[in-house]
Design a protein around this motif. Structure first.
Motif, PDB file in Angstrom:
ATOM      1  N   ALA A  45       0.676  -4.633 -20.958  1.00  0.00           N
ATOM      2  CA  ALA A  45       1.305  -3.398 -21.510  1.00  0.00           C
ATOM      3  C   ALA A  45       2.344  -2.902 -21.142  1.00  0.00           C
ATOM      4  O   ALA A  45       3.375  -2.562 -21.850  1.00  0.00           O
ATOM      5  N   GLY A  46       2.633  -2.798 -19.909  1.00  0.00           N
ATOM      6  CA  GLY A  46       3.735  -2.818 -18.568  1.00  0.00           C
ATOM      7  C   GLY A  46       4.748  -3.222 -19.147  1.00  0.00           C
ATOM      8  O   GLY A  46       5.892  -2.829 -19.086  1.00  0.00           O
ATOM      9  N   LEU A  47       4.562  -4.740 -19.140  1.00  0.00           N
ATOM     10  CA  LEU A  47       5.586  -5.157 -19.769  1.00  0.00           C
ATOM     11  C   LEU A  47       6.844  -5.560 -20.926  1.00  0.00           C
ATOM     12  O   LEU A  47       7.585  -5.745 -21.133  1.00  0.00           O
ATOM     13  N   ALA A  48       5.516  -5.531 -21.673  1.00  0.00           N
ATOM     14  CA  ALA A  48       5.612  -4.679 -23.047  1.00  0.00           C
ATOM     15  C   ALA A  48       6.646  -4.309 -23.304  1.00  0.00           C
ATOM     16  O   ALA A  48       7.515  -3.877 -24.552  1.00  0.00           O
ATOM     17  N   LEU A  49       5.590  -2.655 -22.426  1.00  0.00           N
ATOM     18  CA  LEU A  49       6.633  -1.385 -22.526  1.00  0.00           C
ATOM     19  C   LEU A  49       8.576  -1.076 -22.286  1.00  0.00           C
ATOM     20  O   LEU A  49       9.496  -0.735 -22.642  1.00  0.00           O
ATOM     21  N   ALA A  50       8.016  -2.049 -20.799  1.00  0.00           N
ATOM     22  CA  ALA A  50       9.822  -2.330 -20.257  1.00  0.00           C
ATOM     23  C   ALA A  50      10.772  -2.884 -21.359  1.00  0.00           C
ATOM     24  O   ALA A  50      12.012  -2.634 -21.300  1.00  0.00           O
ATOM     25  N   LEU A  51       9.805  -3.655 -22.245  1.00  0.00           N
ATOM     26  CA  LEU A  51      10.708  -4.973 -22.937  1.00  0.00           C
ATOM     27  C   LEU A  51      11.222  -3.977 -23.988  1.00  0.00           C
ATOM     28  O   LEU A  51      12.788  -4.169 -24.293  1.00  0.00           O
TER      29      LEU A  51
END
Length: 251
Positions: A45-51
């Protein structure tokens, strides 16, 4: 009053649309966290939000280079198409032509899929990917809605605040109950959001073409009322054509 109308409508549309999308993403992330562990769930989830944040930072400033009338027309047409898609599905679900979206069922399906992968050496990786995909796919729609409903009148900040409020609310409720938010009246929310996005689209397409709406921004309310009346008339007509709910698959 004229100044508050576009601000309130922008915040409301962004909040409701984002709320629906965040609920759907949260269901998958929760399934990953409960079934596997919270580390891959939160990592994905964190990687998706960063992208998503990177996409907004990269493409957001480019909107300032587009002439306002062109931006209003393009965004307006896209909102009409996007809003009508939401509205069509909400209408068909409300009359039983296609099944209502079921968060409990989605949670069970995702949990079963993760359990089948439990003995795979890549289980944590696959769980993180599932969380990443859910947040990214739903997040892209949120980003589009925030930019679309905010950009045409320079209210991206208000639209962003509406989306942020939806995200925080879903997280607080979801973490408190620790289960899918199955009681959220999702189809009713999608119906309202579809009406609002379509109304925004009609309004901004007209402005992009140089139309002078009677009452300025207050014309949004009249457009919303007309589209809502037409939509409810379609629902009544379809209920007569499809008296018995049909079996179907939710999106």
């Amino acid at each position: 009053m004229h100044g508050l109308t576009p601000i309130l409508s922008t915040v409301t549309a962004s909040f409701l649309a984002s709320f629906v999308e965040v609920v759907e993403a949260f269901t998958i992330v929760l399934a990953v966290g409960v079934t596997r562990s919270w580390r891959p769930a939160l990592t994905g989830a964190g990687l998706a939000l960063a992208l998503l944040a990177a996409l907004v930072l990269a493409f957001g400033p480019l909107l300032a280079l587009v002439p306002l009338t062109v931006l209003q027309f393009v965004v307006g047409v896209l909102l009409i198409l996007f809003g009508m898609r939401w509205l069509r599905k909400a209408i068909l679900r409300s009359v039983g032509v296609i099944a209502l979206h079921d968060e409990e069922r989605t949670f069970s399906q995702e949990t079963a899929a993760l359990q089948r992968q439990a003995n795979d050496r890549r289980a944590d990786f696959l769980a993180a990917v599932a969380s990443f995909k859910a947040v990214l796919l739903e997040g892209v729609e949120v980003v589009f809605i925030v930019i679309a409903v905010g950009a045409a009148h320079g209210q991206t900040l208000y639209a962003g605040l509406g989306a942020l409020a939806a995200f925080v609310l879903v997280m607080l409720i979801g973490l408190a109950v620790h289960r899918p938010l199955a009681r959220v009246p999702e189809n009713a929310l999608k119906f309202v959001v579809g009406l609002m996005l379509t109304s925004f689209g009609v309004f901004w397409t007209g402005e992009g073409l140089g139309a002078a709406w009677p009452g300025a921004d207050l014309a949004l309310l009249a457009i919303f009322a007309i589209i809502a009346a037409a939509s409810f008339a379609i629902v009544r007509w379809l209920r007569g054509a499809y008296p018995a709910p049909a079996e179907g698959l939710a999106r």
